[in-house]
Enzyme design. Structure first.
Site, PDB file in Angstrom:
ATOM      1  N   HIS A 129      96.301   8.929 -14.610  1.00  0.00           N
ATOM      2  CA  HIS A 129      95.227   9.924 -14.710  1.00  0.00           C
ATOM      3  C   HIS A 129      95.703  11.197 -14.004  1.00  0.00           C
ATOM      4  O   HIS A 129      96.509  11.128 -13.071  1.00  0.00           O
ATOM      5  CB  HIS A 129      94.003   9.339 -13.997  1.00  0.00           C
ATOM      6  CG  HIS A 129      92.739  10.115 -14.151  1.00  0.00           C
ATOM      7  ND1 HIS A 129      92.440  11.212 -13.389  1.00  0.00           N
ATOM      8  CD2 HIS A 129      91.675   9.928 -14.974  1.00  0.00           C
ATOM      9  CE1 HIS A 129      91.244  11.674 -13.736  1.00  0.00           C
ATOM     10  NE2 HIS A 129      90.758  10.909 -14.696  1.00  0.00           N
ATOM     11  N   ASP A 206      95.389   3.184  -7.877  1.00  0.00           N
ATOM     12  CA  ASP A 206      94.202   3.883  -8.344  1.00  0.00           C
ATOM     13  C   ASP A 206      93.287   2.848  -9.004  1.00  0.00           C
ATOM     14  O   ASP A 206      93.540   2.411 -10.127  1.00  0.00           O
ATOM     15  CB  ASP A 206      94.633   4.980  -9.330  1.00  0.00           C
ATOM     16  CG  ASP A 206      93.466   5.608 -10.079  1.00  0.00           C
ATOM     17  OD1 ASP A 206      92.322   5.160  -9.910  1.00  0.00           O
ATOM     18  OD2 ASP A 206      93.725   6.558 -10.840  1.00  0.00           O
ATOM     19  N   GLN A 209      89.192   2.385 -12.381  1.00  0.00           N
ATOM     20  CA  GLN A 209      88.714   1.625 -13.544  1.00  0.00           C
ATOM     21  C   GLN A 209      88.822   0.111 -13.351  1.00  0.00           C
ATOM     22  O   GLN A 209      88.548  -0.640 -14.277  1.00  0.00           O
ATOM     23  CB  GLN A 209      89.498   2.030 -14.808  1.00  0.00           C
ATOM     24  CG  GLN A 209      89.348   3.475 -15.214  1.00  0.00           C
ATOM     25  CD  GLN A 209      87.935   3.846 -15.666  1.00  0.00           C
ATOM     26  OE1 GLN A 209      87.080   2.976 -15.890  1.00  0.00           O
ATOM     27  NE2 GLN A 209      87.669   5.134 -15.779  1.00  0.00           N
ATOM     28  N   LYS A 232      81.330   5.060 -10.671  1.00  0.00           N
ATOM     29  CA  LYS A 232      81.758   4.231 -11.807  1.00  0.00           C
ATOM     30  C   LYS A 232      81.327   2.774 -11.638  1.00  0.00           C
ATOM     31  O   LYS A 232      81.653   1.928 -12.456  1.00  0.00           O
ATOM     32  CB  LYS A 232      83.279   4.324 -11.990  1.00  0.00           C
ATOM     33  CG  LYS A 232      83.755   5.713 -12.448  1.00  0.00           C
ATOM     34  CD  LYS A 232      85.220   5.710 -12.779  1.00  0.00           C
ATOM     35  CE  LYS A 232      85.844   7.088 -12.804  1.00  0.00           C
ATOM     36  NZ  LYS A 232      85.512   7.867 -14.001  1.00  0.00           N
ATOM     37  N   CYS A 372      91.641  13.151 -19.260  1.00  0.00           N
ATOM     38  CA  CYS A 372      92.457  13.504 -18.082  1.00  0.00           C
ATOM     39  C   CYS A 372      93.801  12.786 -18.086  1.00  0.00           C
ATOM     40  O   CYS A 372      94.303  12.364 -17.025  1.00  0.00           O
ATOM     41  CB  CYS A 372      91.719  13.216 -16.772  1.00  0.00           C
ATOM     42  SG  CYS A 372      90.250  14.194 -16.565  1.00  0.00           S
TER      43      CYS A 372
HETATM   44  C1  LIG Z   1      91.972   5.854 -13.805  1.00  0.00           C
HETATM   45  C2  LIG Z   1      91.200   6.952 -13.168  1.00  0.00           C
HETATM   46  N1  LIG Z   1      91.665   7.488 -12.041  1.00  0.00           N
HETATM   47  C3  LIG Z   1      91.011   8.479 -11.404  1.00  0.00           C
HETATM   48  C4  LIG Z   1      89.842   8.983 -11.904  1.00  0.00           C
HETATM   49  C5  LIG Z   1      89.161  10.085 -11.176  1.00  0.00           C
HETATM   50  O1  LIG Z   1      87.898   9.689 -10.742  1.00  0.00           O
HETATM   51  P1  LIG Z   1      86.939  10.769 -10.082  1.00  0.00           P
HETATM   52  O2  LIG Z   1      86.714  11.822 -11.120  1.00  0.00           O
HETATM   53  O3  LIG Z   1      85.701  10.005  -9.771  1.00  0.00           O
HETATM   54  O4  LIG Z   1      87.641  11.291  -8.897  1.00  0.00           O
HETATM   55  C6  LIG Z   1      89.329   8.465 -13.096  1.00  0.00           C
HETATM   56  C7  LIG Z   1      88.092   9.027 -13.675  1.00  0.00           C
HETATM   57  O5  LIG Z   1      87.822   8.954 -14.840  1.00  0.00           O
HETATM   58  C8  LIG Z   1      90.015   7.420 -13.741  1.00  0.00           C
HETATM   59  O6  LIG Z   1      89.583   6.890 -14.870  1.00  0.00           O
END
Ligand SMILES: Cc1ncc(COP(=O)(O)O)c(C=O)c1O
Length: 414
Positions: A129, A206, A209, A232, A372
């Protein structure tokens, strides 16, 4: 809220906890399939926020009065609850941030800027991401370090031979997504942690998800850092989590300076508060932190294994429906243990944005775009994908509605 005694979720009882699911657009009931972006909130979490403001609101750590003490205890205890939920040793290892992105930036700035230099390598994956990719890219530019990417194969799985090649004695940080928000791939983070540690590198996982959808134990993974976002997993926006091994957090410099994160300040110098407060400068997101603990209670009571099974069933069902159409291209590995509860796809001849707009006419909420992950989309050779992502309140009949709407969309563009 309830679950049945059986292995499956009592989805009807769960749905009754989510007032937003009653919304209708025209005469059509909302079908919310954008859960990877953010999940809906149950009454229990909404009440936790409103109860806090009605009954407890005060600043934390500062007051000796009753309200401040109650707010402080509730906010601090929320750290304990989150620690228990992800298998951390205690609150010292749980820093509340704004979201996954901020957790990533905290480590990149507080650790990366101080520790990385020319010749050092940061290893990411091709499915990162932007939260991870852009952050490490920029820190690498500022420090002279290099960023390398573990390849993915045609099914969207990591090429672990390539991982073993890339992670070497120059590697200082391996930063990997646990569950891909596009491919739904579940990455072997334990194996990657071993590779990192064999080379004296750290691993940052990370979990944006993964934590909402499956049991996660940071100690079993042996992650050095682990991050996720409250919004989430049925929690509010504005609250995220950074887990870090206590010893590493002790050694790290703070990221933000100011009130609450200090022990002693003179005109010349300052010393830092104990963990985790050293990393929580200023007035924190108190209501959100307390409501996050409520959200964790809520999903934990349902049971993370059951949630995982439910989502897998829905994803498998969606994949089976999509397979019936030869103009639908699905991305990511086949259904199974190594796939999470979302499906990214494209319908031939229909741009994902148009698709999402047409589905909106059917009150079906999906996401369309690059999610993203622009470099991953470049790699897949598509500008955008449509993504349906499932959670505890979704049903197979909602997937049927999605498929019917897709059928109509296809005819519009025929
Ligand atoms: C795999 C992953 N990492 C990081 C993020 C970033 O999350 P946040 O926007 O809550 O910081 C997301 C958000 O969609 C994500 O799907």
């Amino acid at each position: 809220m309830a679950t049945t005694e059986s292995d499956s979720l009592d989805v009807e009882a769960i749905r009754a906890d989510f007032p937003i699911l009653e919304r209708e657009f025209g005469d059509q009931q909302l079908v919310y399939l954008d859960n990877a972006a953010t999940t809906q909130k149950p009454e229990q979490v909404i009440d936790a926020i409103s109860d806090y403001y009605r009954e407890t609101n005060a600043n934390v750590h500062r007051g000796l009065h009753q309200l401040s003490q109650e707010a402080s205890i509730a906010y601090e205890t929320a750290h304990d609850r989150v620690a228990e939920f992800i298998g951390a040793s205690g609150r010292e290892e749980i820093v509340f941030t704004k979201n996954t992105t901020e957790s990533m930036n905290l480590v990149a700035y507080a650790w990366g800027l101080n520790e990385l230099g020319p010749g050092d390598e940061v290893v990411l994956t091709e499915m990162e991401h932007h939260a991870s990719l852009v952050t490490w890219q920029q820190i690498a530019k500022r420090t002279g370090a290099d960023v390398n990417y573990i390849r993915i194969d045609e099914d969207g799985r990591l090429d672990m031979d390539h991982a073993a090649e890339l992670i070497n004695e120059n590697t200082e940080m391996v930063s990997v997504v646990h569950a891909s928000n596009v491919l739904a791939t579940i990455n072997p983070v334990g194996e990657l942690a071993d590779l990192a540690h064999d080379n004296d590198a750290y691993i940052f996982v990370d979990g944006a998800q993964s934590v909402p959808n499956r049991p996660v134990d940071v100690e079993a993974i042996d992650a050095d850092f682990f991050a996720f976002s409250g919004h989430k997993l049925c929690g509010p926006t504005g609250i995220g989590v950074l887990y870090g091994k206590q010893q590493i957090l002790e050694e790290m410099q703070p990221y933000l300076y100011g009130g609450d994160m200090i022990t002693k300040v003179t005109y010349e110098d300052s010393t830092w508060n104990e963990l985790p407060w050293k990393f929580e400068a200023g007035t924190p997101a108190i209501a959100q932190g307390i409501a996050l603990a409520e959200a964790v209670d809520y999903i934990d009571e349902i049971g993370m294994e059951k949630i995982q099974r439910h989502e897998n069933e829905l994803a498998q069902y969606a994949l089976e429906q999509f397979e019936k159409f030869d103009d639908i291209e699905v991305f990511g590995p086949p259904a199974g243990e190594h796939r999470g509860g979302l499906v990214s796809f494209n319908v031939e001849g229909v741009h994902a944005h148009d698709l999402s707009e047409i589905l909106n006419d059917y009150a079906v909420a999906i996401r369309a775009g690059d999610h993203c992950t622009q470099p991953l989309h470049d790699k897949l050779g598509v500008a955008a994908t449509a993504r349906a992502s499932f959670y505890i309140y979704n049903t197979k009949s909602e997937i049927d509605t999605l498929v019917e709407a897709l059928d109509d969309a296809r005819q519009l563009f025929a």
